[in-house]
Design an enzyme around this catalytic site. Structure first.
Site, PDB file in Angstrom:
ATOM      1  N   ARG A 264       6.973   3.852  -8.684  1.00  9.81           N
ATOM      2  CA  ARG A 264       5.662   3.974  -8.045  1.00  9.81           C
ATOM      3  C   ARG A 264       5.821   4.554  -6.647  1.00  9.81           C
ATOM      4  O   ARG A 264       6.613   4.064  -5.853  1.00  9.81           O
ATOM      5  CB  ARG A 264       4.967   2.612  -7.962  1.00  9.81           C
ATOM      6  CG  ARG A 264       4.771   1.956  -9.325  1.00  9.81           C
ATOM      7  CD  ARG A 264       4.065   0.630  -9.232  1.00  9.81           C
ATOM      8  NE  ARG A 264       4.032  -0.039 -10.529  1.00  9.81           N
ATOM      9  CZ  ARG A 264       3.472  -1.226 -10.736  1.00  9.81           C
ATOM     10  NH1 ARG A 264       2.905  -1.876  -9.731  1.00  9.81           N
ATOM     11  NH2 ARG A 264       3.489  -1.776 -11.950  1.00  9.81           N
ATOM     12  N   ARG A 279       8.387  -4.297  -1.084  1.00 12.49           N
ATOM     13  CA  ARG A 279       7.627  -3.172  -1.624  1.00 12.49           C
ATOM     14  C   ARG A 279       8.561  -1.973  -1.748  1.00 12.49           C
ATOM     15  O   ARG A 279       9.011  -1.427  -0.738  1.00 12.49           O
ATOM     16  CB  ARG A 279       6.441  -2.833  -0.719  1.00 12.49           C
ATOM     17  CG  ARG A 279       5.474  -1.822  -1.336  1.00 12.49           C
ATOM     18  CD  ARG A 279       4.291  -1.581  -0.410  1.00 12.49           C
ATOM     19  NE  ARG A 279       3.503  -2.794  -0.230  1.00 12.49           N
ATOM     20  CZ  ARG A 279       2.536  -3.199  -1.068  1.00 12.49           C
ATOM     21  NH1 ARG A 279       2.268  -2.486  -2.140  1.00 12.49           N
ATOM     22  NH2 ARG A 279       1.865  -4.303  -0.828  1.00 12.49           N
ATOM     23  N   GLU A 351       3.515 -11.627  -4.932  1.00  8.71           N
ATOM     24  CA  GLU A 351       3.061 -11.457  -6.316  1.00  8.71           C
ATOM     25  C   GLU A 351       4.233 -11.067  -7.213  1.00  8.71           C
ATOM     26  O   GLU A 351       4.947 -10.108  -6.930  1.00  8.71           O
ATOM     27  CB  GLU A 351       1.991 -10.370  -6.389  1.00  8.71           C
ATOM     28  CG  GLU A 351       1.494 -10.089  -7.798  1.00  8.71           C
ATOM     29  CD  GLU A 351       0.864  -8.728  -7.934  1.00  8.71           C
ATOM     30  OE1 GLU A 351       1.054  -8.088  -8.990  1.00  8.71           O
ATOM     31  OE2 GLU A 351       0.193  -8.290  -6.974  1.00  8.71           O
ATOM     32  N   SER A 354       0.945  -9.967 -12.653  1.00  6.97           N
ATOM     33  CA  SER A 354      -0.494  -9.781 -12.781  1.00  6.97           C
ATOM     34  C   SER A 354      -0.799  -9.801 -14.267  1.00  6.97           C
ATOM     35  O   SER A 354      -0.279  -8.970 -15.006  1.00  6.97           O
ATOM     36  CB  SER A 354      -0.905  -8.426 -12.193  1.00  6.97           C
ATOM     37  OG  SER A 354      -1.739  -8.583 -11.099  1.00  6.97           O
ATOM     38  N   ARG A 392      10.846  -9.196  -6.454  1.00  6.76           N
ATOM     39  CA  ARG A 392      10.273 -10.320  -5.711  1.00  6.76           C
ATOM     40  C   ARG A 392      10.739 -11.661  -6.264  1.00  6.76           C
ATOM     41  O   ARG A 392      10.867 -12.628  -5.504  1.00  6.76           O
ATOM     42  CB  ARG A 392       8.749 -10.217  -5.703  1.00  6.76           C
ATOM     43  CG  ARG A 392       8.262  -9.024  -4.881  1.00  6.76           C
ATOM     44  CD  ARG A 392       6.781  -8.829  -4.965  1.00  6.76           C
ATOM     45  NE  ARG A 392       6.363  -7.660  -4.191  1.00  6.76           N
ATOM     46  CZ  ARG A 392       5.128  -7.179  -4.168  1.00  6.76           C
ATOM     47  NH1 ARG A 392       4.183  -7.782  -4.869  1.00  6.76           N
ATOM     48  NH2 ARG A 392       4.835  -6.115  -3.447  1.00  6.76           N
TER      49      ARG A 392
END
Length: 424
Positions: A264, A279, A351, A354, A392
């Site tokens: 990404r 990130r 996070e 999801s 993470r």
């Protein structure tokens, strides 16, 4: 993709639901309806002329059989043919414009989604466990990883630029152990079928799961013909396994688990969480994908969340489950839960999963259907969630299990994957 026929039947409902997203997308409803009216008008005109042409063709045949003059009526039909060609060209242009607008319009949210504007309005559903207690100030993961020789962020920057990671030695082995542990858990205990998909996909696959055309700037594109994209998540290739298919009812539900690296650009996240590996542009993830009937999808969402939670429970991590509000939910999701793990070294919730129910939003884009008990072809509902995402999870493990002597305890479920090592 939304159903334009349902929008036509109840436009105010769709305006109101899209307005809850605070994204301005409700304005597209009027444009969609205008295009739909133009499309139906051109279609009706074209079909009327085609019917006239077919009828007249029979008349021409009868006149010719009697030796009559067909010059005038043939000239009229030539004009009709030109009108049909023009109308069909206009119709194709309108349909292309309407489809493009539909592909850029987000899903509407389920009734149970909390209404809000930002992440601050997300609803905490539950908090599990307690934060780790330390007799010292806990270190952030970048310090722990560097001191133990587990990660080398400077080398990654030298090789690829910022937003990448080099894992070394036991650090690389821990990363591999986590992937294997996650796949074994979900296939062994939760009944998923493991899939190892390609890491490059065509544009139509990205459209199918709603990454394109809306989020093109966040994707890594390989200049091929046709173009290929590095997968941002295994959701893309795995959900598209059944694109353009009509499944028999006895094949549902379908559960897939897949490991892929994820790529990404994070084009809209410049300057956020730049230190460490919170990130990054490339990371590993095990994804869980469900294909179900509409009647089962919301019960399945709760099951999916439970499977992701199981990972954090087995690893003894402190986490919380959030129900995302209308202003923070993803583009294609009708309802979404986020799982956030506590990272004591950076003092933040991160996070790691999801879990979303897309209802038939993705299935319409992929033309993925099943034949129900009445013999009708019905769009499936699709769901997916991380089960879970690294790095993470890796961060939370290092920071939660750090010791005063600098070592890191390995949770028992991971020890067999590391040859019985109890501490790093």
């Amino acid at each position: 993709m939304l159903d334009v026929r349902k929008i036509r039947e109840n436009p105010d409902f769709y305006r109101e639901r899209l307005a809850r997203r605070n994204s301005g997308d409700e304005k597209s409803i009027s444009e969609l309806l205008a295009l739909d009216e133009q499309r139906r008008k051109r279609l009706q005109e074209s079909e009327t002329l085609k019917s006239e042409r077919n009828r007249t063709s029979k008349e021409i045949g009868a006149i010719k059989a009697k030796g009559g003059d067909i010059a005038e009526i043939s000239a009229q039909m030539k004009t009709v043919g030109e009108q049909i060609t023009r109308l069909d060209q206009e119709l194709a242009g309108i349909e292309t414009e309407q489809t493009d607008l539909l592909l850029r319009t987000p899903n509407i949210n389920h009734d149970s989604v909390p209404v809000g504007k930002t992440a601050e309005d997300n609803r905490v559903e539950r908090i599990i466990g307690k934060p780790a207690e330390f007799g010292f100030k806990p270190k952030p993961h970048w310090e722990i990883g560097a001191q133990l020789g587990l990660i080398d962020l400077e080398a990654a920057t030298k090789i690829s630029g910022s937003g990448f990671i080099v894992f070394k030695g036991l650090g690389a082995r821990l990363q591999r152990a986590l992937i294997n542990y996650l796949l074994d858990l979900h296939t062994g205990q939760h009944g998923y079928t493991e899939v190892s998909p390609p890491f490059l996909v065509r544009g139509e696959s990205m459209v199918g799961t709603s990454q394109l055309p809306k989020f093109a700037e966040d994707m890594y594109r390989v200049e091929e013909e046709p173009p290929l994209y590095l997968v941002p998540t295994a959701e893309v290739p795995v959900t598209n396994l059944h694109r353009e298919e009509i499944l028999s009812a006895d094949r549902l539900p379908i559960r897939y688990a897949a490991y892929t690296p994820c790529f990404r650009r994070e084009a809209g996240s410049a300057g956020k969480d730049t230190r460490g590996m919170i990130r990054v542009h490339q990371f590993d993830k095990v994804e869980l994908v469900h294909v179900v009937t509409p009647e089962e999808s919301y019960a399945t969402l709760e099951v999916l969340v439970g499977h992701a939670e199981r990972v954090l429970q087995e690893l003894g991590l402190h986490y919380r489950v959030l129900s995302l509000c209308t202003g923070d939910i993803g583009f294609g999701a009708a309802k979404c839960y986020d799982l956030e793990v506590w990272a004591p070294g950076v003092g933040a919730w991160l996070e790691v999963s999801s879990c979303s129910n897309f209802e038939d939003f993705q299935a319409r884009r992929m033309n993925l259907r099943y034949k129900n008990s009445e013999g009708k072809n019905v769009f499936c509902h699709t769901l997916n969630g991380s089960g879970v995402a690294l790095p993470r999870l890796y961060i939370a493990l290092l920071e939660t299990y750090q010791q005063a002597d600098g070592r890191v305890v390995i949770p028992k479920p991971l020890q067999p994957y590391l040859g019985g090592i109890e501490k790093l």
